[in-house]
Write an enzyme that holds these catalytic residues in place. Structure first.
Site, PDB file in Angstrom:
ATOM      1  N   HIS A 105      46.506 -14.685 -65.759  1.00 44.44           N
ATOM      2  CA  HIS A 105      47.550 -15.240 -66.629  1.00 44.44           C
ATOM      3  C   HIS A 105      46.969 -16.005 -67.820  1.00 44.44           C
ATOM      4  O   HIS A 105      47.708 -16.308 -68.772  1.00 44.44           O
ATOM      5  CB  HIS A 105      48.471 -16.169 -65.846  1.00 44.44           C
ATOM      6  CG  HIS A 105      49.282 -15.483 -64.799  1.00 44.44           C
ATOM      7  ND1 HIS A 105      50.061 -14.383 -65.061  1.00 44.44           N
ATOM      8  CD2 HIS A 105      49.433 -15.736 -63.468  1.00 44.44           C
ATOM      9  CE1 HIS A 105      50.659 -13.980 -63.960  1.00 44.44           C
ATOM     10  NE2 HIS A 105      50.284 -14.783 -62.967  1.00 44.44           N
ATOM     11  N   ASP A 141      48.000  -7.142 -58.622  1.00 40.03           N
ATOM     12  CA  ASP A 141      48.676  -8.392 -58.280  1.00 40.03           C
ATOM     13  C   ASP A 141      50.182  -8.209 -58.474  1.00 40.03           C
ATOM     14  O   ASP A 141      50.615  -7.460 -59.348  1.00 40.03           O
ATOM     15  CB  ASP A 141      48.158  -9.513 -59.182  1.00 40.03           C
ATOM     16  CG  ASP A 141      48.598 -10.889 -58.749  1.00 40.03           C
ATOM     17  OD1 ASP A 141      47.787 -11.603 -58.128  1.00 40.03           O
ATOM     18  OD2 ASP A 141      49.749 -11.276 -59.046  1.00 40.03           O
ATOM     19  N   HIS A 145      52.253 -10.172 -59.755  1.00 34.66           N
ATOM     20  CA  HIS A 145      52.649 -10.693 -61.057  1.00 34.66           C
ATOM     21  C   HIS A 145      51.935  -9.923 -62.168  1.00 34.66           C
ATOM     22  O   HIS A 145      50.778  -9.537 -62.015  1.00 34.66           O
ATOM     23  CB  HIS A 145      52.294 -12.176 -61.185  1.00 34.66           C
ATOM     24  CG  HIS A 145      52.875 -13.032 -60.106  1.00 34.66           C
ATOM     25  ND1 HIS A 145      52.195 -13.325 -58.941  1.00 34.66           N
ATOM     26  CD2 HIS A 145      54.075 -13.650 -60.014  1.00 34.66           C
ATOM     27  CE1 HIS A 145      52.961 -14.100 -58.182  1.00 34.66           C
ATOM     28  NE2 HIS A 145      54.096 -14.304 -58.806  1.00 34.66           N
ATOM     29  N   ASP A 174      49.371 -10.691 -53.278  1.00 28.51           N
ATOM     30  CA  ASP A 174      50.694 -11.286 -53.143  1.00 28.51           C
ATOM     31  C   ASP A 174      51.819 -10.263 -53.182  1.00 28.51           C
ATOM     32  O   ASP A 174      52.990 -10.641 -53.098  1.00 28.51           O
ATOM     33  CB  ASP A 174      50.919 -12.379 -54.189  1.00 28.51           C
ATOM     34  CG  ASP A 174      50.325 -12.067 -55.545  1.00 28.51           C
ATOM     35  OD1 ASP A 174      49.871 -10.922 -55.750  1.00 28.51           O
ATOM     36  OD2 ASP A 174      50.307 -12.954 -56.406  1.00 28.51           O
TER      37      ASP A 174
END
Length: 337
Positions: A122, A159, A161, A246
């Site tokens: 991120h 991931d 996200h 995740d």
């Protein structure tokens, strides 16, 4: 596999209630202690030159000073302490080690996996967010491109996200391609199909947002029908996996349904993609916040490279996933022309 770890990464502690905890690394190491053939290395931390290939110098000064002053709440999700700067450099350095180790010919049972934290995908060129300070995979890709034997790096991000920072850093470049499969609508809200790159980088970003609830058959279809042909078209010298766990069905902060066996299947597909283009492959830890599912997922990646045959998923992808695959392919007509 060969795993890179550093005790320095344990010193970054955003607090007992924060999901991105030092216990993540402790759980991974406990889980790997039960596996056969685990080998640990400790690579050197990244230096300023490594970080500045992908991050703005003023931003690096700002985050270093913020940590030196004791840290605090950088944003509502992202917490730093005094030790965070050194931990971030250590995590980025482990990712650089993984890239170089892969490119030096260490594959199969010696395939590298960097277990560093804080995570990175991120972090943009000039901003920390989403638990991330330095973009570990991006730092590793930048270092790899300094080598004479590397012209193109692919980063495949599974991931749950979207890795907005990695996408942003390389969005207008044609020497790095970015692939992401992620839960639609989840933080940070980026990663739509039409985000395909700009300028020289047009077409080198491939996003496949999936509806919540997607599981092993959905991810397999994305890898087979979107990522594999696009990877063949881009023909990278190095494939780095931004490996978050995740998307696991039991992770506490997502709604996807990938199983532990599913991560084994994805690992096998990554290996096949890399083999098809003769690319080196390395793994860089991102998210994963259920301690048992995180350690089991990484253990499964290790077992695949140690010779375990992956279990193929039962069932078919959903209609929503099929629509997503068609939309992703339509966004990249040059690959499927």
């Amino acid at each position: 596999m060969r795993f890179a770890v550093s005790d320095t990464c344990l010193a970054h502690d955003p607090g007992d209630r924060h999901p991105e905890s030092p216990d993540r690394i402790r759980a991974i190491k406990r889980g790997l202690a039960k596996r056969h053939g685990v080998d640990y290395r400790e690579g050197p931390p990244a230096d300023r030159a490594d970080a500045e290939r992908v991050h703005d110098g003023d931003y690096l000064d700002e985050i270093q000073s913020f940590c030196a002053d004791g840290g605090g709440q950088w944003d509502p999700d992202t917490v730093a302490v005094t030790e965070t700067w050194d931990a971030a450099l250590a995590a980025a350095g482990l990712a650089v080690w993984a890239a170089n180790h892969a490119l030096d010919g260490h594959q199969d049972r010696q395939t590298p996996f960097s277990i560093g934290r804080p995570p990175g995908h991120h972090a943009t060129a000039d901003e920390a967010m989403g638990f991330c300070f330095l973009n570990n995979a991006a730092v590793a890709a930048g270092a790899a491109l300094e080598r004479e034997d590397v012209d193109h790096v692919a980063i495949l991000d599974w991931d749950v996200h979207h890795g907005n920072g990695t996408q942003d850093i390389f969005y207008d470049r044609d020497d790095v391609s970015y692939f992401s499969v992620h839960e639609e609508g989840l933080y940070p809200g980026t990663g739509d199909f039409d985000e395909t790159g700009a300028g020289d980088g047009e077409g080198y970003t491939v996003n496949v947002p999936l509806a919540a609830g997607g599981g092993d058959p959905d991810y397999e279809a994305v890898f087979e029908d979107v990522f594999a042909p696009a990877m063949a078209a881009f023909d990278p010298d190095l494939l780095l996996v931004s490996a978050g766990f995740d998307a696991h069905r039991h992770d506490p902060i997502s709604r996807m349904h990938v199983s532990t066996d599913g991560f084994g299947m994805l690992t096998d597909r990554v290996r096949s993609m890399a083999d098809d283009v003769d690319a080196a492959v390395g793994f860089v830890l991102e998210g994963g916040y259920g301690l048992d599912t995180l350690s089991d997922g990484i253990g499964m990646v290790h077992e695949i490279f140690d010779g375990l045959t992956p279990i193929e998923p039962d069932g078919d992808p959903t209609d929503a996933t099929r629509d997503a695959i068609d939309t992703a392919r339509d966004a990249h007509p040059d690959v499927w022309s």
